[in-house]
Scaffold this active site. Structure first.
Site, PDB file in Angstrom:
ATOM      1  N   SER A  54       0.786  -1.258  -0.060  1.00  0.00           N
ATOM      2  CA  SER A  54      -0.121  -0.159  -0.078  1.00  0.00           C
ATOM      3  C   SER A  54       0.835   1.171   0.093  1.00  0.00           C
ATOM      4  CB  SER A  54      -0.856   0.098   1.245  1.00  0.00           C
ATOM      5  OG  SER A  54      -1.939   1.168   1.201  1.00  0.00           O
ATOM      6  N   GLU A  55       0.473   2.244  -0.957  1.00  0.00           N
ATOM      7  CA  GLU A  55       1.427   3.511  -1.167  1.00  0.00           C
ATOM      8  C   GLU A  55       1.948   4.070   0.149  1.00  0.00           C
ATOM      9  OE1 GLU A  55      -1.406   2.388  -2.884  1.00  0.00           O
ATOM     10  OE2 GLU A  55      -1.692   4.099  -4.442  1.00  0.00           O
ATOM     11  N   ASN A  56       0.670   4.041   1.344  1.00  0.00           N
ATOM     12  CA  ASN A  56       1.058   4.691   2.552  1.00  0.00           C
ATOM     13  C   ASN A  56       1.958   4.097   3.317  1.00  0.00           C
ATOM     14  OD1 ASN A  56      -1.236   3.239   2.697  1.00  0.00           O
ATOM     15  ND2 ASN A  56      -1.705   4.084   4.427  1.00  0.00           N
ATOM     16  N   SER A  96       8.508   3.794   0.063  1.00  0.00           N
ATOM     17  CA  SER A  96       7.276   3.188  -0.784  1.00  0.00           C
ATOM     18  C   SER A  96       7.430   3.345  -2.176  1.00  0.00           C
ATOM     19  CB  SER A  96       6.191   3.918   0.169  1.00  0.00           C
ATOM     20  OG  SER A  96       4.922   3.002  -0.502  1.00  0.00           O
TER      21      SER A  96
END
Lengths: 227, 225
Positions: A54-56, A96
């Site tokens: 997940s990007e975060n 990320s």
């Protein structure tokens, strides 16, 4: 061409998600975009280890928690509560996106407004004049992941084709898309052409072509009877 | 004795001027330093440029700062989301300038600023609206867009633990932009859920070493409930 006969049944979202999940092999690091691609996570076969990014700042993302187990510190890129699997890890945003742009993510599944036959993707703004669109991580994912699969309805709600010769909406990335899973077919983007490799039962290539804004080609995988 | 811990919100934000560029950590509500944002509203600086992933939700936190008319410009990747009502109102009224930056480019521009890099080539956005007017270059057969470092006068950061030297840890997905922004501002202010004695944080677990941090203020949102 008359739609009233409806000799075929389009896939619903769950069936589309199941179809995409079937093609994700064990061991891949996968980012699922916001919206319909998120559903793919629920359909990865039991026992197949796929690591969700997940990007975060999460690797090893697990399913949504029960109400009582919600952790306010743990959300995904769609800002929904999630869990972390054993072996999971956290990192900051620059790391990320190093994973994303650096080609470390095996697959990204994204939604789309339009896909062009050269693989161009438009999925962040619906008109050049749109005042305040929101791009998020889509442009990084589209250029950075090793493979980009698009998951979308074959046409818009009013029946306009989403698979087109060239995108009229603002682009997310040039030549990024490798494969498209629609509610009617699976289509590879190869050498600037749409190659149909699979269709829902009862659908014919001419019928699919009528719903598509660019020329379709029959892939070798497509059984002779479907052509 | 080095002691970066301050006791009041006023001391934490002392010296922030009108026209300042302020980085605000967080991704959505997670890791957003709400207490420092409240304190910035109180502090009164105007005509701010805010750098953040989102543009606030509801009418609290960042949205409240914007609604108070204190933000002239926002640099972000995803301004429009469920509940971004204040952003929508201000933007439509022409009272807020917006610069949209792809999320990875935003993170890397901030990282570059903190790392002393002036600009870098990224493949993200090539051939799109984002690249308009920017220098491009082909390197080893791939096309890139030149993006410049993004620095700030102030970074507002939420950490999990911090000590008096400013060493910080973060909590789960709350690390997000916080650890990157901490490196890229002239003044980095940390709102820490726990302030711990020097030596209490395992050196192997420090994510942001104290060199990047100027002020620490204790704020435990759970204690307020």
């Amino acid at each position: 061409m008359s739609d009233s006969r409806m000799p075929f049944v389009p896939m619903d979202r769950a069936a589309m998600a199941r179809r995409v999940a079937q093609d994700i092999p064990e061991g891949w690091y996968v980012n699922l975009g916001i919206g319909i691609p998120t559903v793919v996570a629920d359909h990865i076969p039991e026992g197949r280890e796929v690591v969700l990014h997940s990007e975060n700042g999460i690797l090893g993302m697990g399913p949504a928690p029960a109400e009582a187990d919600i952790d306010r510190w743990l959300i995904n890129a769609g800002k929904m509560h999630v869990t972390l699997l054993q072996g999971g890890s956290f990192f900051h945003h620059a790391d990320s996106f190093a994973m994303i742009r650096g080609g470390h993510i095996d697959l990204c599944v994204l939604g789309a407004f339009q896909v062009a036959e050269k693989g161009d993707l438009a999925n962040w703004a619906t008109s050049a004049a749109e005042a305040a669109p929101a791009v998020g991580g889509a442009m990084d994912l589209a250029v950075g992941a090793k493979r980009v699969w698009v998951m979308t309805e074959h046409t818009t709600k009013d029946g306009s084709p989403k698979l087109v010769e060239s995108c009229t909406y603002p682009l997310t990335a040039l030549g990024a898309v490798d494969r498209i899973y629609t509610n009617l077919a699976v289509i590879d983007v190869r050498d600037g052409r749409f190659m149909v490799t699979e269709m829902v039962p009862g659908l014919t290539l001419p019928a699919l072509q009528a719903r598509t804004g660019a020329t379709l080609h029959a892939g070798a995988e497509l059984q002779e009877k479907d052509r | 004795m080095i002691n970066k811990i301050v006791d009041t919100a006023a001391a934490a934000l002392d010296g922030i001027r009108d026209g300042a560029t302020v980085m605000v950590g967080g991704f959505g509500a997670v890791g957003q330093p709400d207490m420092l944002i409240e304190a910035l509203i109180e502090q009164g600086a105007r005509d701010l440029t805010v750098i953040a992933n989102n543009a606030g939700a509801g009418r609290v936190g960042l949205a409240k700062l914007m609604e108070a008319g204190r933000v002239g410009r926002i640099i972000c990747s995803f301004p429009r989301s469920a509940g971004s009502v204040v952003f929508e109102e201000l933007f439509r009224a022409g009272r807020l300038q917006l610069e949209i930056v792809p999320q990875g480019t935003l993170a890397e521009r901030i990282r570059a600023a903190g790392a002393g890099i002036g600009a870098f080539y990224t493949p993200t956005g090539y051939g799109t609206r984002i690249a308009e007017g920017k220098e491009t270059r082909e390197i080893d057969g791939r096309r890139y867009v030149l993006e410049h470092a993004l620095r700030a006068d102030v970074a507002l950061v939420e950490a999990w633990e911090a000590d008096r030297w400013g060493n910080c840890t973060f909590r789960k997905s709350g690390r997000n932009f916080n650890a990157v922004m901490a490196t890229a501002a002239a003044l980095t202010v940390v709102q820490a859920n726990h302030v711990v004695p020097l030596g209490a944080i395992d050196p192997e677990a420090v994510v942001t070493p104290g060199i990047f941090v100027d002020r620490v203020i204790h704020h435990d949102p759970q204690a307020e409930q």
